[in-house]
Scaffold this motif. Structure first.
Motif, PDB file in Angstrom:
ATOM      1  N   PRO A  10       0.990  -1.200  -0.071  1.00 40.82           N
ATOM      2  CA  PRO A  10       0.061  -0.202   0.016  1.00 40.82           C
ATOM      3  C   PRO A  10       0.718   1.227   0.162  1.00 40.82           C
ATOM      4  N   ARG A  11       0.426   2.431  -0.660  1.00 39.83           N
ATOM      5  CA  ARG A  11       1.161   3.609  -0.796  1.00 39.83           C
ATOM      6  C   ARG A  11       0.671   4.272   0.232  1.00 39.83           C
ATOM      7  N   ARG A  12       1.966   5.064   0.924  1.00 43.31           N
ATOM      8  CA  ARG A  12       1.415   6.110   2.195  1.00 43.31           C
ATOM      9  C   ARG A  12       1.512   7.315   1.731  1.00 43.31           C
ATOM     10  N   ASP A  13       0.914   8.242   2.463  1.00 40.56           N
ATOM     11  CA  ASP A  13       0.315   9.470   2.356  1.00 40.56           C
ATOM     12  C   ASP A  13       1.587  10.327   2.743  1.00 40.56           C
ATOM     13  N   GLY A  14       1.826  11.615   1.885  1.00 40.78           N
ATOM     14  CA  GLY A  14       2.961  12.470   2.000  1.00 40.78           C
ATOM     15  C   GLY A  14       3.847  12.443   1.276  1.00 40.78           C
ATOM     16  N   VAL A  15       4.740  13.680   1.075  1.00 43.52           N
ATOM     17  CA  VAL A  15       5.587  13.700   0.225  1.00 43.52           C
ATOM     18  C   VAL A  15       6.792  12.762   0.366  1.00 43.52           C
ATOM     19  N   THR A  16       7.250  12.814   1.556  1.00 43.79           N
ATOM     20  CA  THR A  16       8.244  12.220   2.118  1.00 43.79           C
ATOM     21  C   THR A  16       8.073  10.520   2.236  1.00 43.79           C
ATOM     22  N   MET A  17       6.902  10.216   2.478  1.00 44.43           N
ATOM     23  CA  MET A  17       6.689   8.878   2.556  1.00 44.43           C
ATOM     24  C   MET A  17       6.593   8.293   0.970  1.00 44.43           C
ATOM     25  N   ARG A  18       6.045   9.141   0.076  1.00 43.02           N
ATOM     26  CA  ARG A  18       5.920   8.559  -1.289  1.00 43.02           C
ATOM     27  C   ARG A  18       7.309   8.699  -1.967  1.00 43.02           C
ATOM     28  N   LEU A  19       8.251   9.692  -1.580  1.00 45.00           N
ATOM     29  CA  LEU A  19       9.571   9.617  -2.140  1.00 45.00           C
ATOM     30  C   LEU A  19      10.374   8.585  -1.523  1.00 45.00           C
ATOM     31  N   SER A  20      10.359   7.979  -0.098  1.00 47.91           N
ATOM     32  CA  SER A  20      10.792   7.012   0.529  1.00 47.91           C
ATOM     33  C   SER A  20      10.460   5.658  -0.091  1.00 47.91           C
ATOM     34  N   ASP A  21       9.107   5.649  -0.508  1.00 54.77           N
ATOM     35  CA  ASP A  21       8.443   4.347  -1.174  1.00 54.77           C
ATOM     36  C   ASP A  21       9.231   4.072  -2.599  1.00 54.77           C
TER      37      ASP A  21
END
Length: 315
Positions: A10-21
């Motif tokens: 599952p994708r996580r919210d937030g720019v930092t989380m999406r970049l980390s993913d």
């Protein structure tokens, strides 16, 4: 057991989380982002400046107007072979070679003792003694040696106390190596070069000697080899990559140094001083660039030979 694909997470919210993913899913992209800043620095700042330097060396200067003639020519490189300029190159390479050879001779027994006999607390004392000179200021060490080697310095005082001042005077009267005092002689320059760059020879040599199994030395003795034969045929060949690795530092650093010859030594120039004078005082940038290319070419050949001898394995 079912295997969950990384694309099913599952994708996580937030720019930092999406970049980390994104970076976790694409490790190649992460590697590129990590390597991009140092590669850009190396390519633009270092290699770019070297290319600009190389380009300047193919220009020439109009000796009448003092302006640079931006036409491709090899005339500037031809000037390197005039007697005065070629003498600078020979003097610098000779000093670098002598410094490297003397550093290797002095460093080997020190490194051998550290690798074979220094244990525990004594090993720590060894590393502290080798590294401590590197912690002090470069200029402070040079000026300290200038005071030591001066005519009124502690070395002259010690020789006077031993009634050996005549020996120093006889040595200083010799051409090329002598002078008014050791602080204004080629010998003084050589002594300071050896002192300053010695740690860079000891550490790689010591690392190479630590890799030599003690059983090989014992086997050589058991087979009837004398200590000299063991050194020539077993110890020295195995330690040679470390010595060559240390020589890369001592040779290259001596080749490009201009501060030590500026403070200690005669008025005869080295390559670093020639680059400084032609670039800053005379304004002959093409000739300064041509002089700067000389150590690059010499070290390129030296590194190629060192690599063939396995020196990089001892760094």
């Amino acid at each position: 057991m079912s295997v969950v694909s990384t694309t099913d997470l599952p994708r996580r919210d937030g720019v930092t989380m999406r970049l980390s993913d994104t970076l976790w899913r694409r490790p190649t992209l992460l590697l590129v982002l990590l390597l991009l800043p140092p590669v850009l620095w190396l390519g633009i700042i270092y290699l770019g400046s070297l290319f600009a330097l190389l380009l300047q060396s193919f220009f020439s200067i109009d000796h009448f107007s003092g302006l640079i003639n931006y036409e491709f020519t090899l005339r500037t490189y031809a000037e390197l072979f005039t007697p005065a300029n070629f003498d600078i190159i020979v003097r610098t390479v000779t000093m670098a070679a002598c410094t490297t050879l003397a550093s290797a001779v002095i460093a080997f027994p020190i490194a051998y003792y550290a690798a074979r006999y220094a244990k525990g607390r004594w090993r720590a004392v060894f590393y502290l003694g080798i590294m401590m000179p590197l912690w002090s200021s470069y200029l402070v060490k040079i000026y300290a040696w200038k005071l030591i080697l001066a005519k009124e310095g502690i070395l002259t005082w010690a020789l006077e106390g031993l009634h050996l001042n005549w020996l120093l005077d006889a040595y200083l009267s010799l051409p090329v190596v002598g002078g008014n005092s050791l602080s204004v002689s080629t010998t003084g320059t050589f002594i300071v070069f050896v002192y300053v760059w010695m740690p860079f020879m000891i550490l790689p040599t010591q690392a190479a000697l630590e890799r030599v199994p003690a059983s090989m030395l014992e086997a050589s003795g058991d087979l009837g080899a004398r200590p000299g034969q063991t050194f020539r045929h077993v110890l020295f060949p195995l330690a040679l990559p470390g010595i060559v690795a240390g020589s890369i530092f001592t040779f290259s650093l001596t080749l490009g140094d201009y501060i030590i010859p500026q403070i200690i030594g005669t008025s005869r120039l080295f390559i670093g001083q020639a680059v400084y004078q032609h670039q800053g005082i005379a304004g002959n940038i093409p000739l300064a660039a041509a002089f700067a290319v000389v150590p690059i070419v010499i070290m390129g050949l030296y590194l190629y030979i060192a690599r063939r001898m396995g020196a990089f394995d001892a760094l």
